[in-house]
Design a protein around this motif. Structure first.
Motif, PDB file in Angstrom:
ATOM      1  N   ALA A 176     -25.880 111.928 -37.277  1.00 29.25           N
ATOM      2  CA  ALA A 176     -27.088 112.354 -37.994  1.00 29.25           C
ATOM      3  C   ALA A 176     -26.766 113.409 -39.051  1.00 29.25           C
ATOM      4  O   ALA A 176     -27.275 113.348 -40.176  1.00 29.25           O
ATOM      5  N   ALA A 177     -25.916 114.372 -38.705  1.00 29.94           N
ATOM      6  CA  ALA A 177     -25.571 115.419 -39.670  1.00 29.94           C
ATOM      7  C   ALA A 177     -24.727 114.837 -40.802  1.00 29.94           C
ATOM      8  O   ALA A 177     -24.850 115.259 -41.954  1.00 29.94           O
ATOM      9  N   SER A 178     -23.890 113.836 -40.501  1.00 29.10           N
ATOM     10  CA  SER A 178     -23.100 113.189 -41.553  1.00 29.10           C
ATOM     11  C   SER A 178     -24.016 112.447 -42.532  1.00 29.10           C
ATOM     12  O   SER A 178     -23.665 112.254 -43.690  1.00 29.10           O
ATOM     13  N   ALA A 179     -25.184 112.020 -42.029  1.00 34.43           N
ATOM     14  CA  ALA A 179     -26.160 111.359 -42.905  1.00 34.43           C
ATOM     15  C   ALA A 179     -27.037 112.381 -43.623  1.00 34.43           C
ATOM     16  O   ALA A 179     -27.913 112.009 -44.396  1.00 34.43           O
ATOM     17  N   GLY A 180     -26.832 113.666 -43.336  1.00 28.61           N
ATOM     18  CA  GLY A 180     -27.535 114.715 -44.080  1.00 28.61           C
ATOM     19  C   GLY A 180     -28.764 115.278 -43.397  1.00 28.61           C
ATOM     20  O   GLY A 180     -29.601 115.897 -44.044  1.00 28.61           O
ATOM     21  N   ALA A 181     -28.875 115.090 -42.070  1.00 27.77           N
ATOM     22  CA  ALA A 181     -30.054 115.597 -41.357  1.00 27.77           C
ATOM     23  C   ALA A 181     -29.748 116.918 -40.655  1.00 27.77           C
ATOM     24  O   ALA A 181     -28.612 117.166 -40.244  1.00 27.77           O
ATOM     25  N   ARG A 182     -30.791 117.747 -40.510  1.00 25.77           N
ATOM     26  CA  ARG A 182     -30.663 118.994 -39.731  1.00 25.77           C
ATOM     27  C   ARG A 182     -30.761 118.622 -38.253  1.00 25.77           C
ATOM     28  O   ARG A 182     -31.680 117.894 -37.859  1.00 25.77           O
ATOM     29  N   THR A 183     -29.828 119.104 -37.451  1.00 25.45           N
ATOM     30  CA  THR A 183     -29.687 118.588 -36.086  1.00 25.45           C
ATOM     31  C   THR A 183     -29.614 119.681 -35.029  1.00 25.45           C
ATOM     32  O   THR A 183     -29.169 120.786 -35.295  1.00 25.45           O
ATOM     33  N   PHE A 184     -30.010 119.306 -33.817  1.00 25.38           N
ATOM     34  CA  PHE A 184     -30.087 120.277 -32.713  1.00 25.38           C
ATOM     35  C   PHE A 184     -29.903 119.582 -31.371  1.00 25.38           C
ATOM     36  O   PHE A 184     -30.334 118.447 -31.183  1.00 25.38           O
ATOM     37  N   THR A 185     -29.280 120.296 -30.428  1.00 22.73           N
ATOM     38  CA  THR A 185     -29.285 119.849 -29.040  1.00 22.73           C
ATOM     39  C   THR A 185     -29.155 121.067 -28.137  1.00 22.73           C
ATOM     40  O   THR A 185     -28.949 122.187 -28.608  1.00 22.73           O
ATOM     41  N   ALA A 186     -29.297 120.840 -26.849  1.00 24.81           N
ATOM     42  CA  ALA A 186     -29.149 121.923 -25.879  1.00 24.81           C
ATOM     43  C   ALA A 186     -28.468 121.368 -24.648  1.00 24.81           C
ATOM     44  O   ALA A 186     -28.677 120.210 -24.274  1.00 24.81           O
ATOM     45  N   THR A 187     -27.640 122.197 -24.014  1.00 17.72           N
ATOM     46  CA  THR A 187     -26.979 121.740 -22.798  1.00 17.72           C
ATOM     47  C   THR A 187     -26.559 122.942 -21.977  1.00 17.72           C
ATOM     48  O   THR A 187     -26.968 124.077 -22.225  1.00 17.72           O
ATOM     49  N   SER A 188     -25.684 122.669 -21.002  1.00 23.50           N
ATOM     50  CA  SER A 188     -25.281 123.682 -20.057  1.00 23.50           C
ATOM     51  C   SER A 188     -24.034 123.191 -19.320  1.00 23.50           C
ATOM     52  O   SER A 188     -23.863 121.987 -19.144  1.00 23.50           O
ATOM     53  N   SER A 189     -23.184 124.119 -18.921  1.00 27.98           N
ATOM     54  CA  SER A 189     -22.149 123.861 -17.918  1.00 27.98           C
ATOM     55  C   SER A 189     -21.374 122.541 -18.064  1.00 27.98           C
ATOM     56  O   SER A 189     -20.699 122.315 -19.052  1.00 27.98           O
ATOM     57  N   GLN A 190     -21.564 121.648 -17.082  1.00 28.71           N
ATOM     58  CA  GLN A 190     -20.834 120.368 -17.064  1.00 28.71           C
ATOM     59  C   GLN A 190     -21.084 119.584 -18.352  1.00 28.71           C
ATOM     60  O   GLN A 190     -20.207 118.891 -18.840  1.00 28.71           O
ATOM     61  N   GLY A 191     -22.298 119.698 -18.847  1.00 29.98           N
ATOM     62  CA  GLY A 191     -22.671 118.980 -20.069  1.00 29.98           C
ATOM     63  C   GLY A 191     -21.864 119.470 -21.250  1.00 29.98           C
ATOM     64  O   GLY A 191     -21.382 118.673 -22.066  1.00 29.98           O
ATOM     65  N   LEU A 192     -21.693 120.771 -21.325  1.00 24.37           N
ATOM     66  CA  LEU A 192     -20.923 121.347 -22.425  1.00 24.37           C
ATOM     67  C   LEU A 192     -19.449 120.944 -22.284  1.00 24.37           C
ATOM     68  O   LEU A 192     -18.787 120.600 -23.261  1.00 24.37           O
ATOM     69  N   ALA A 193     -18.977 120.985 -21.034  1.00 22.99           N
ATOM     70  CA  ALA A 193     -17.583 120.596 -20.791  1.00 22.99           C
ATOM     71  C   ALA A 193     -17.371 119.128 -21.169  1.00 22.99           C
ATOM     72  O   ALA A 193     -16.355 118.757 -21.758  1.00 22.99           O
ATOM     73  N   TYR A 194     -18.370 118.291 -20.852  1.00 24.11           N
ATOM     74  CA  TYR A 194     -18.269 116.864 -21.157  1.00 24.11           C
ATOM     75  C   TYR A 194     -18.265 116.625 -22.670  1.00 24.11           C
ATOM     76  O   TYR A 194     -17.699 115.664 -23.164  1.00 24.11           O
ATOM     77  N   MET A 195     -18.887 117.528 -23.408  1.00 25.48           N
ATOM     78  CA  MET A 195     -18.951 117.433 -24.869  1.00 25.48           C
ATOM     79  C   MET A 195     -17.673 117.899 -25.559  1.00 25.48           C
ATOM     80  O   MET A 195     -17.576 117.781 -26.779  1.00 25.48           O
ATOM     81  N   HIS A 196     -16.771 118.476 -24.794  1.00 23.64           N
ATOM     82  CA  HIS A 196     -15.656 119.215 -25.405  1.00 23.64           C
ATOM     83  C   HIS A 196     -14.999 118.496 -26.593  1.00 23.64           C
ATOM     84  O   HIS A 196     -14.806 119.075 -27.657  1.00 23.64           O
ATOM     85  N   GLU A 197     -14.694 117.215 -26.413  1.00 20.36           N
ATOM     86  CA  GLU A 197     -14.057 116.459 -27.492  1.00 20.36           C
ATOM     87  C   GLU A 197     -14.914 116.494 -28.764  1.00 20.36           C
ATOM     88  O   GLU A 197     -14.420 116.680 -29.874  1.00 20.36           O
TER      89      GLU A 197
END
Lengths: 290, 384
Positions: B67-88
């Motif tokens: 979405a950001a590569s297409a030029g949109a303002r973007t947002f998300t929220a997470t925590s703990s395991q979720g953040l670790a899972y996002m690491h890549e």
């Protein structure tokens, strides 16, 4: 001869594929069907390389590289971002190999398919991890040699098409570069449909399958004529067999030119022939029923 | 308008106010309410962005890459395991120089399962190229999310706005919610020059050789360094429009203190209360709240602290085989100072243990009296 295939070329000649690579022919035809208003998302696969190293690109449409596991999710975002900017028309296409589709990216496309995200997902299936040098994937057929199955793959190929169908998607099809008109027609059709569309492209790979590069189109055609890779499409649940030879060619004709099947003994060949025939019968029954 | 909001609801309110165009949500305790609130706001029409209810956190961040590569303002929220899972994906998004803003609600990492506040999740992502802001109130969560968009869009670096699980995420506080018009003046729509565009086809993220790769990373390092002055400019503009000022470091009665508690997050409130009590007892106590962690405000830290001081760094994280993360970073920042403050690292509150006023007074006294060896991490294990 007049052909229905558009003249416009959106794949340039300076790509970096191996000689005889089916996936480049497939990309060329795919873009003829889709046209310029297309954005491609590519996860880790042969096309990470084929598209060209920075700052070059072999494509005349925008390309976004994505991580191995998340091409479909990335494409969801691209579509949402375009919509946020008022662009409803551009087609977002995932162009992924079988490793990304059958294995590591399965969760990502399954989520996108189930949610009915508006994208075209294409798997060019060369039946192993070819970009890393021929390791088995969930798409590798039974008995096949790869670097990680030196004595032959022990499991049948995953039935991805059935998995896709279970997601109630708006369009699913198979396509072969040996049948360009059918191929381009399917991409043009997919372009006009909304929701999650999926096309699996059969993609013979000379170094991975161990055959002469000039045999790529022949092998692609043999795969269709032997029933290994039947051409069909399912639109809103309606099944259509696109090509039904009166009699299938023997499987051995398709296997013989390929070094990766060298270790297959006659007993295994007979078993494989049996399962190809059985699957073909099921398709014929489905055709008769629809 | 004044509203009574939890940290989570303040985060959702801020995302809507910021004019987020694409938000991806996936549930995880204690951040779940942010996605729920955005869904509710979307259903009632007060959030106009597109919500993608993804099937994993990895996909949440991947969809924002798209979405950001297409030029949109973007947002998300997470925590703990979720953040670790996002690491890549965190590395991917910063490397792609996309101004994604994410809220991380601090929670400990498994195994064993633990749902409560602990800063190991965000701090273990310190090398991913994201700016990191640690908040101490719901008001600060809302304000920091708004500022983060502006800072990220100016620096082309993504931002992580961090708040404590439960103690801040689930605690109601009065919050001054600015009106949308004022926010739009502060934060106009994002219109990037470079984006996915069929009218100007380009490839994003293509293979780069060593020569290009190191240049890109050097450029990122430079922009990360410059981010401190961008953070300052944006804070000044924010203050001019909304009357609230945020600094990278928030000292409390620290200028004449002989021993200073250093801490980040909502527990800084308890540290300030501890300082007040210690001052009442005649001690020269002070505290320092670390608000911006990436980029690390090393110069400001050096200006604020002097050689005669003792520091008690309270870490709600621990880097196994080394020491608490803040402790490491502060010692590294002060290495060139001479004389340097005597710095002791205290590990407290892992897995959600309360960091109370009494505990902080005890930590302060141990550092102040020199009853602990500054070369070793002090573990405050007793449950409070």
């Amino acid at each position: 001869m007049k052909t229905s295939i558009p003249q416009e070329e959106l794949l340039r000649s300076g790509h970096q594929a191996c000689q005889g690579c089916a996936s480049t022919v497939a990309m060329r035809y795919a873009l003829k069907g889709l046209g310029r208003r297309t954005i491609i998302v590519v996860p880790a696969c042969c096309w990470t390389v084929i598209s060209g190293a920075a700052p070059n690109s072999s494509l005349d449409v925008p390309l976004l590289h994505a991580p191995f596991a998340s091409a479909a999710a990335t494409a969801c975002g691209v579509k949402a971002g375009l919509q946020a900017r008022g662009d409803e028309e551009t087609t977002v296409m995932v162009w992924a190999g079988d490793g990304s589709t059958y294995d590591i990216g399965l969760q990502s496309w399954s989520g996108a398919a189930e949610r009915g995200e508006d994208m075209l997902y294409v798997c060019y299936d060369n039946e192993a991890y070819m970009n890393t040098g021929v390791q088995r994937s969930g798409a590798t057929p039974m008995g096949v040699w790869t670097m990680t199955t030196p004595d032959g793959n022990r499991r049948p190929k995953k039935d991805l098409d059935a998995l896709l169908e279970a997601h109630h998607i708006s369009y699913a099809a198979t396509a072969s570069i040996a049948y360009p008109e059918d191929f381009v027609r399917k991409f043009a059709k997919a372009r006009a449909i909304k929701g999650f569309r999926f096309i699996r492209v059969f993609s013979p790979c000379p170094p991975g399958w161990k055959y002469d590069p000039d045999k790529t189109v022949d092998l692609a055609r043999l795969a269709v004529l032997t029933g290994v890779f039947p051409l069909y499409e399912i639109e809103a649940g309606a099944f259509r067999l696109n090509l039904a030879p009166a009699k299938l060619k023997p499987l051995a004709e398709y296997l013989a030119p390929q070094g990766r099947y060298k270790g297959l003994d006659p007993e295994a060949l007979a078993r494989e022939q049996g399962s190809v025939t059985e699957r073909w019968q099921r398709l014929l029954a489905r055709k008769a029923a629809s | 308008m004044k509203k009574v909001l939890t940290g989570n609801y303040a985060a959702a309110e801020a995302a809507a106010l910021a004019g987020v165009q694409v938000a991806s949500i996936y549930p995880i305790t204690p951040a779940t309410q942010i996605g729920e609130r955005l869904s509710e706001m979307s259903a009632e029409g007060s959030f106009g962005g597109r919500l993608i209810r993804v099937e994993s956190e990895h996909s949440a961040m991947a969809s924002l890459l798209g979405a950001a590569s297409a030029g949109a303002r973007t947002f998300t929220a997470t925590s703990s395991q979720g953040l670790a899972y996002m690491h890549e994906m965190l590395h991917w998004v910063s490397g792609a120089r996309l101004p994604v803003v994410m809220v991380d609600v601090n929670r400990a990492l498994a195994a064993p399962w633990n749902l409560w506040s602990d800063q190991s999740d965000s701090l273990s992502q310190r090398d991913t190229g994201w700016l990191q802001f640690y908040c101490a109130s719901s008001q600060e969560v809302l304000d920091t999310v708004l500022m983060a968009f502006k800072i990220s869009e100016k620096t082309f670096l993504p931002s992580m706005v961090v708040l404590d699980g439960f103690t801040l995420s689930h605690t109601y506080e009065p919050v001054d919610v600015p009106d949308e018009k004022a926010v739009r003046e502060f934060l106009p729509p994002w219109r990037p020059e470079s984006r996915l565009d069929t009218g100007a086809p380009a490839a994003f993220g293509s293979l780069a050789g060593a020569k290009d790769y190191i240049r890109l990373r050097r450029r990122m390092a430079y922009d990360m360094e410059q981010a401190l002055s961008v953070i300052d400019d944006v804070a000044k503009e924010f203050e001019r429009l909304f009357g609230r000022r945020y600094e990278p470091l928030a000292p409390y009665r620290a200028w004449d203190a002989d021993t200073v508690l250093v801490i980040a997050g909502a527990a800084a409130g308890a540290a300030e209360a501890a300082v007040d009590e210690l001052r009442r007892d005649g001690h020269r106590a002070g505290s320092l709240r670390l608000r911006v962690f990436r980029p690390f405000p090393a110069d400001a830290l050096r200006r604020m602290l002097h050689g005669g001081m003792r520091l008690a760094v309270v870490d709600r994280s621990f880097s196994q085989g080394s020491e608490g993360t803040f402790s490491q970073e502060i010692k590294a920042a002060l290495y060139s100072s001479s004389p340097k403050p005597v710095t002791t690292g205290f590990v407290a509150g892992l897995g959600g243990g309360d960091i109370t006023v009494d505990l902080l007074k005890e930590i302060w006294a141990e550092a102040h009296n020199g009853t602990v060896n500054p070369a070793e991490t002090v573990w405050m294990e007793d449950a409070r």
